[in-house]
Design a protein around this motif. Sequence first.
Motif, PDB file in Angstrom:
ATOM      1  N   PRO A 253       7.266  14.887 -10.657  1.00 17.49           N
ATOM      2  CA  PRO A 253       6.958  14.157  -9.422  1.00 17.49           C
ATOM      3  C   PRO A 253       7.005  15.063  -8.198  1.00 17.49           C
ATOM      4  N   ASP A 254       6.243  14.693  -7.190  1.00 15.47           N
ATOM      5  CA  ASP A 254       6.302  15.373  -5.905  1.00 15.47           C
ATOM      6  C   ASP A 254       7.269  14.681  -4.951  1.00 15.47           C
ATOM      7  N   HIS A 255       7.496  13.380  -5.170  1.00 10.47           N
ATOM      8  CA  HIS A 255       8.442  12.620  -4.365  1.00 10.47           C
ATOM      9  C   HIS A 255       9.011  11.506  -5.235  1.00 10.47           C
ATOM     10  N   ILE A 256      10.267  11.106  -4.957  1.00  9.91           N
ATOM     11  CA  ILE A 256      10.893  10.024  -5.708  1.00  9.91           C
ATOM     12  C   ILE A 256      11.671   9.118  -4.761  1.00  9.91           C
ATOM     13  N   CYS A 257      11.905   7.886  -5.192  1.00  8.55           N
ATOM     14  CA  CYS A 257      12.825   6.977  -4.532  1.00  8.55           C
ATOM     15  C   CYS A 257      13.250   5.943  -5.569  1.00  8.55           C
ATOM     16  N   ILE A 258      14.179   5.076  -5.201  1.00  7.15           N
ATOM     17  CA  ILE A 258      14.683   4.067  -6.127  1.00  7.15           C
ATOM     18  C   ILE A 258      14.413   2.681  -5.561  1.00  7.15           C
ATOM     19  N   GLN A 259      13.836   1.819  -6.390  1.00  4.38           N
ATOM     20  CA  GLN A 259      13.663   0.415  -6.046  1.00  4.38           C
ATOM     21  C   GLN A 259      14.846  -0.332  -6.668  1.00  4.38           C
ATOM     22  N   ASP A 260      15.891  -0.503  -5.844  1.00  2.00           N
ATOM     23  CA  ASP A 260      17.181  -0.974  -6.347  1.00  2.00           C
ATOM     24  C   ASP A 260      17.087  -2.350  -6.979  1.00  2.00           C
ATOM     25  N   SER A 261      16.331  -3.262  -6.368  1.00  2.27           N
ATOM     26  CA  SER A 261      16.284  -4.637  -6.846  1.00  2.27           C
ATOM     27  C   SER A 261      15.706  -4.747  -8.253  1.00  2.27           C
ATOM     28  N   PHE A 289       0.445   2.707 -10.860  1.00  2.00           N
ATOM     29  CA  PHE A 289      -0.563   2.414  -9.839  1.00  2.00           C
ATOM     30  C   PHE A 289      -1.354   3.687  -9.556  1.00  2.00           C
ATOM     31  N   ALA A 290      -2.621   3.691  -9.930  1.00  2.00           N
ATOM     32  CA  ALA A 290      -3.505   4.817  -9.674  1.00  2.00           C
ATOM     33  C   ALA A 290      -4.262   4.536  -8.375  1.00  2.00           C
ATOM     34  N   PHE A 291      -3.784   5.085  -7.289  1.00  2.00           N
ATOM     35  CA  PHE A 291      -4.402   4.822  -5.997  1.00  2.00           C
ATOM     36  C   PHE A 291      -5.783   5.452  -5.891  1.00  2.00           C
ATOM     37  N   GLY A 292      -5.907   6.681  -6.379  1.00  2.00           N
ATOM     38  CA  GLY A 292      -7.166   7.399  -6.250  1.00  2.00           C
ATOM     39  C   GLY A 292      -7.270   8.096  -4.906  1.00  2.00           C
ATOM     40  N   ARG A 293      -8.000   9.208  -4.880  1.00  2.00           N
ATOM     41  CA  ARG A 293      -8.123  10.024  -3.674  1.00  2.00           C
ATOM     42  C   ARG A 293      -8.821   9.292  -2.533  1.00  2.00           C
ATOM     43  N   ALA A 294      -9.714   8.368  -2.868  1.00  2.00           N
ATOM     44  CA  ALA A 294     -10.424   7.653  -1.813  1.00  2.00           C
ATOM     45  C   ALA A 294      -9.477   6.756  -1.014  1.00  2.00           C
ATOM     46  N   CYS A 295      -8.428   6.277  -1.682  1.00  2.00           N
ATOM     47  CA  CYS A 295      -7.495   5.361  -1.022  1.00  2.00           C
ATOM     48  C   CYS A 295      -6.266   6.094  -0.500  1.00  2.00           C
ATOM     49  N   LEU A 296      -5.800   7.092  -1.239  1.00  2.00           N
ATOM     50  CA  LEU A 296      -4.578   7.807  -0.874  1.00  2.00           C
ATOM     51  C   LEU A 296      -4.877   9.295  -0.883  1.00  2.00           C
ATOM     52  N   GLU A 297      -5.143   9.847   0.286  1.00  2.00           N
ATOM     53  CA  GLU A 297      -5.549  11.238   0.400  1.00  2.00           C
ATOM     54  C   GLU A 297      -4.338  12.112   0.698  1.00  2.00           C
ATOM     55  N   ASP A 298      -4.020  13.018  -0.219  1.00  2.00           N
ATOM     56  CA  ASP A 298      -2.909  13.948  -0.041  1.00  2.00           C
ATOM     57  C   ASP A 298      -1.597  13.202   0.187  1.00  2.00           C
ATOM     58  N   PRO A 299      -1.114  12.405  -0.799  1.00  2.00           N
ATOM     59  CA  PRO A 299       0.142  11.659  -0.628  1.00  2.00           C
ATOM     60  C   PRO A 299       1.328  12.586  -0.403  1.00  2.00           C
ATOM     61  N   ARG A 300       2.250  12.165   0.487  1.00  2.00           N
ATOM     62  CA  ARG A 300       3.294  13.072   0.964  1.00  2.00           C
ATOM     63  C   ARG A 300       4.704  12.515   0.893  1.00  2.00           C
ATOM     64  N   GLY A 301       4.869  11.206   0.762  1.00  2.00           N
ATOM     65  CA  GLY A 301       6.207  10.647   0.737  1.00  2.00           C
ATOM     66  C   GLY A 301       6.189   9.205   0.289  1.00  2.00           C
ATOM     67  N   VAL A 302       7.346   8.713  -0.219  1.00  2.00           N
ATOM     68  CA  VAL A 302       7.446   7.340  -0.674  1.00  2.00           C
ATOM     69  C   VAL A 302       8.876   6.858  -0.491  1.00  2.00           C
ATOM     70  N   ASP A 303       9.014   5.579  -0.108  1.00  2.00           N
ATOM     71  CA  ASP A 303      10.314   4.922  -0.041  1.00  2.00           C
ATOM     72  C   ASP A 303      10.089   3.427  -0.222  1.00  2.00           C
ATOM     73  N   VAL A 304      11.174   2.664  -0.225  1.00  2.00           N
ATOM     74  CA  VAL A 304      11.110   1.238  -0.499  1.00  2.00           C
ATOM     75  C   VAL A 304      11.791   0.480   0.634  1.00  2.00           C
ATOM     76  N   THR A 305      11.182  -0.628   1.076  1.00  2.00           N
ATOM     77  CA  THR A 305      11.761  -1.462   2.124  1.00  2.00           C
ATOM     78  C   THR A 305      12.835  -2.376   1.524  1.00  2.00           C
ATOM     79  N   PRO A 306      13.656  -3.029   2.365  1.00  2.00           N
ATOM     80  CA  PRO A 306      14.672  -3.961   1.835  1.00  2.00           C
ATOM     81  C   PRO A 306      14.058  -5.096   1.017  1.00  2.00           C
ATOM     82  N   GLU A 307      12.798  -5.452   1.295  1.00  2.00           N
ATOM     83  CA  GLU A 307      12.138  -6.517   0.535  1.00  2.00           C
ATOM     84  C   GLU A 307      11.553  -6.023  -0.774  1.00  2.00           C
ATOM     85  N   GLY A 308      11.548  -4.711  -0.999  1.00  2.00           N
ATOM     86  CA  GLY A 308      10.983  -4.150  -2.222  1.00  2.00           C
ATOM     87  C   GLY A 308       9.569  -3.645  -2.083  1.00  2.00           C
TER      88      GLY A 308
END
Length: 369
Positions: A253-261, A289-308
């Motif tokens: 992975p290039d970035h990780i986070c945890i979806q606690d719920s 989830f395969a976003f594809g380059r047309a939708c997600l260009e050069d992804p750089r970070g990921v996290d999760v909100t309190p709602e998930g």
Amino acid sequence: FFSLMAAADSAVCAVCQDVVDGGVTLPCSHALHTSCYRLMKDHKHARCPVCRTLLPGCEDSSTGPDISVQDFEDMLARFVRAAKTPRDLLLDGKRDYTQIDTPLLYFSRAAEGPYRNPHGALVDMLLHMYIVCDNGTSGAQVLQMFSHDGTFIRTIPLESRDPLRCVACSSVGVICYATSNGSCSDLRFWFQGQTLPSMILEGLRNPSHMAIRQSTGVIHIVESTAAESTVHLYARDDNGYHQSQKFVLPFAPDHICIQDSNNTLVLLSADNAQIKFISLDDGSTTQTFAFGRACLEDPRGVDVTPEGYLVVTDKKAVRIVDTTGFPKHAFPAEVSTVLNWLPDPRAVAVGRDGRIIVTDPCREAVFVC
């Protein structure tokens, strides 16, 4: 490193972030609820949570107590649980992310500061913000620590010259980071001016990413080699942290986070703009989830909100996506919120109140949305 450009005007408690009606005003002019002030005194917190001014009637203990990481975490966890839940952004426990059209705060680099390239962000349960930067003088990595309203608190040196992704923040604000010394790795801990006892992780040679599950305190460290990527889980018992589990990941992975719920580890691959959800029970892939380059260009970070919801940054925007209730291989574009007014978003972190912290290294800036 950063100068405050805009901030909320309302007086909020320096501990729980709720509006102060009466309460205690410290000599430094920061306000606390009377109950929060008593909690701080009861738990031997001798300094203002915002500016670190010594509280009246407290002795200076800047060297810190000689206690274990576990004892320190347990004491702080009791303190946080007793504090109030912030209400400045959440309404009935859920934030309306479609209404984000301007930043709450904007930080820009001070001209005289030696720190450059804000490429990482963390936030703890008391909404302190930590920005990972380069020391422009020595090249080493540092954390710049700020209060919830953007007030600068301190600089935290990190013993690493490489771009540091293997750093995380526990629910009570203990900073954890891992550095490799060749045959093994050191797991180091820091809390508001105090360096806590470190640990040696035998056999962990190349730690690349780290995340902490806030509900349990389990530390997840990704080790990437030429052959495979593995996630190591370190749980805490009476004798400190020990490896409780490990499993092989489907890709590096290039970035990780945890979806606690949902008890899942979220992996973001920049190469194929793909996100995988990995069960923390057995390491199996539960969603892709395969976003594809047309939708997600050069992804750089990921996290999760309190709602998930997932918060993903790419070259052009910050995307907030509700992935619940969708098939394993569907991209729920129709329920995504796109913040495309941010100049050049990179790293992202989300607070427990729903605020989104995004770094912009090109402009030496940080946005809080």
